[in-house]
Design a protein around this motif. Structure first.
Motif, PDB file in Angstrom:
ATOM      1  N   UNK A  75       0.811  -1.214   0.000  1.00 57.56           N
ATOM      2  CA  UNK A  75       0.000   0.000   0.000  1.00 57.56           C
ATOM      3  C   UNK A  75       0.841   1.259   0.000  1.00 57.56           C
ATOM      4  N   UNK A  76       1.938   1.253   0.760  1.00 53.25           N
ATOM      5  CA  UNK A  76       2.843   2.402   0.762  1.00 53.25           C
ATOM      6  C   UNK A  76       3.441   2.637  -0.625  1.00 53.25           C
ATOM      7  N   UNK A  77       3.816   1.548  -1.290  1.00 52.62           N
ATOM      8  CA  UNK A  77       4.394   1.669  -2.633  1.00 52.62           C
ATOM      9  C   UNK A  77       3.359   2.235  -3.610  1.00 52.62           C
ATOM     10  N   UNK A  78       2.121   1.772  -3.508  1.00 61.46           N
ATOM     11  CA  UNK A  78       1.053   2.259  -4.389  1.00 61.46           C
ATOM     12  C   UNK A  78       0.759   3.733  -4.106  1.00 61.46           C
ATOM     13  N   UNK A  79       0.689   4.109  -2.832  1.00 58.02           N
ATOM     14  CA  UNK A  79       0.434   5.524  -2.496  1.00 58.02           C
ATOM     15  C   UNK A  79       1.552   6.422  -3.012  1.00 58.02           C
ATOM     16  N   UNK A 127     -12.497  10.199 -18.181  1.00 65.09           N
ATOM     17  CA  UNK A 127     -11.298  10.916 -17.747  1.00 65.09           C
ATOM     18  C   UNK A 127     -10.034  10.119 -18.054  1.00 65.09           C
ATOM     19  N   UNK A 128      -8.918  10.813 -18.015  1.00 68.40           N
ATOM     20  CA  UNK A 128      -7.604  10.181 -18.066  1.00 68.40           C
ATOM     21  C   UNK A 128      -7.128  10.167 -16.620  1.00 68.40           C
ATOM     22  N   UNK A 129      -7.434   9.068 -15.921  1.00 70.17           N
ATOM     23  CA  UNK A 129      -7.293   9.053 -14.470  1.00 70.17           C
ATOM     24  C   UNK A 129      -6.640   7.759 -13.991  1.00 70.17           C
ATOM     25  N   UNK A 130      -5.935   7.874 -12.878  1.00 64.05           N
ATOM     26  CA  UNK A 130      -5.359   6.718 -12.202  1.00 64.05           C
ATOM     27  C   UNK A 130      -6.215   6.407 -10.986  1.00 64.05           C
ATOM     28  N   UNK A 131      -6.714   5.178 -10.912  1.00 62.69           N
ATOM     29  CA  UNK A 131      -7.461   4.710  -9.748  1.00 62.69           C
ATOM     30  C   UNK A 131      -6.502   3.835  -8.945  1.00 62.69           C
ATOM     31  N   UNK A 132      -6.121   4.301  -7.755  1.00 61.34           N
ATOM     32  CA  UNK A 132      -5.207   3.559  -6.889  1.00 61.34           C
ATOM     33  C   UNK A 132      -6.024   2.886  -5.793  1.00 61.34           C
ATOM     34  N   UNK A 133      -5.981   1.559  -5.773  1.00 56.71           N
ATOM     35  CA  UNK A 133      -6.745   0.776  -4.801  1.00 56.71           C
ATOM     36  C   UNK A 133      -5.788   0.109  -3.827  1.00 56.71           C
ATOM     37  N   UNK A 134      -5.944   0.375  -2.564  1.00 62.55           N
ATOM     38  CA  UNK A 134      -5.151  -0.268  -1.523  1.00 62.55           C
ATOM     39  C   UNK A 134      -6.076  -1.240  -0.808  1.00 62.55           C
ATOM     40  N   UNK A 135      -5.722  -2.514  -0.790  1.00 56.77           N
ATOM     41  CA  UNK A 135      -6.582  -3.531  -0.189  1.00 56.77           C
ATOM     42  C   UNK A 135      -7.495  -4.176  -1.208  1.00 56.77           C
ATOM     43  N   UNK A 136      -6.981  -4.419  -2.408  1.00 53.99           N
ATOM     44  CA  UNK A 136      -7.811  -4.953  -3.490  1.00 53.99           C
ATOM     45  C   UNK A 136      -8.359  -6.348  -3.202  1.00 53.99           C
ATOM     46  N   UNK A 137      -7.806  -7.041  -2.203  1.00 56.48           N
ATOM     47  CA  UNK A 137      -8.341  -8.360  -1.863  1.00 56.48           C
ATOM     48  C   UNK A 137      -9.755  -8.271  -1.283  1.00 56.48           C
ATOM     49  N   UNK A 138     -10.190  -7.060  -0.908  1.00 56.81           N
ATOM     50  CA  UNK A 138     -11.525  -6.876  -0.365  1.00 56.81           C
ATOM     51  C   UNK A 138     -12.583  -6.634  -1.441  1.00 56.81           C
ATOM     52  N   UNK A 139     -12.196  -6.572  -2.707  1.00 58.90           N
ATOM     53  CA  UNK A 139     -13.167  -6.378  -3.783  1.00 58.90           C
ATOM     54  C   UNK A 139     -13.955  -7.661  -4.006  1.00 58.90           C
ATOM     55  N   UNK A 140     -15.272  -7.534  -4.047  1.00 58.64           N
ATOM     56  CA  UNK A 140     -16.133  -8.692  -4.301  1.00 58.64           C
ATOM     57  C   UNK A 140     -16.162  -8.969  -5.803  1.00 58.64           C
ATOM     58  N   UNK A 141     -16.648 -10.140  -6.212  1.00 58.30           N
ATOM     59  CA  UNK A 141     -16.714 -10.442  -7.651  1.00 58.30           C
ATOM     60  C   UNK A 141     -17.482  -9.399  -8.461  1.00 58.30           C
ATOM     61  N   UNK A 142     -18.593  -8.871  -7.922  1.00 63.80           N
ATOM     62  CA  UNK A 142     -19.337  -7.864  -8.690  1.00 63.80           C
ATOM     63  C   UNK A 142     -18.553  -6.555  -8.802  1.00 63.80           C
TER      64      UNK A 142
END
Length: 158
Positions: free
Chosen positions: A43-47, A105-120
């Motif tokens: 997460x630190x690296x992604x931030x 948009x031309x945007x970066x979406x940074x997700x920390x904790x992606x293991x919490x994303x559900x299938x939907x």
């Protein structure tokens, strides 16, 4: 410890090289996963990467830290919330759920904790990528995101 620019800000040489490699991967790909057994380190690296890319060619960066299972509606609502980046304020969750404002948009979406994303939520992210050619996703989690636009192998740190 946050990694600064090279040795002048106290960044160990190995970490600076890893960050440089991550920045190159994000610039070349649409989806980049950073995996590590220790999620806070990834997460630190992604931030840090997201902060550096904020001033780059992207319209903006939306950083979301997930700490519990998150479905598509919750993710869409979070990304469309005021103060979350380039998404327009005042758009309710229904609008965000149907047509993500980030897709335009031309945007970066940074997700920390992606293991919490559900299938939907993963399906929603794939639809966002399909609808928005300028959308890039940088995710930190225990596992790589199972999205079609993944750029190369996931980046792992020991």
């Amino acid at each position: 410890m946050a990694c600064g620019r090279g040795r002048e800000r106290g960044c160990p040489p190995g970490q600076a090289a890893e960050l440089a490699g991550l920045l190159v991967s994000v610039r070349r790909g649409r989806v980049v996963s950073v995996t590590r057994h220790s999620r806070p380190a990834a997460g630190l690296m992604v931030r840090e990467a997201a902060e550096r890319l904020r001033s780059n060619h992207l319209d903006g960066v939306v950083h979301v830290c997930l700490v519990r299972p998150t479905g598509a509606e919750d993710l869409a609502r979070t990304l469309a919330a005021p103060g979350r980046g380039p998404a327009a304020a005042g758009q309710g969750p229904r609008t965000a759920w149907r047509t993500p404002p980030l897709a335009e948009q031309d945007v970066l979406v940074a997700l920390d904790g992606s293991e919490f994303l559900t299938p939907d939520a993963l399906v929603w992210l794939q639809n966002l990528l399909d609808a928005g050619p300028g959308v890039t996703i940088l995710a930190a989690g225990r596992h790589p995101l199972p999205l079609r636009a993944e750029h190369g192998p996931p980046r792992r740190w020991a």
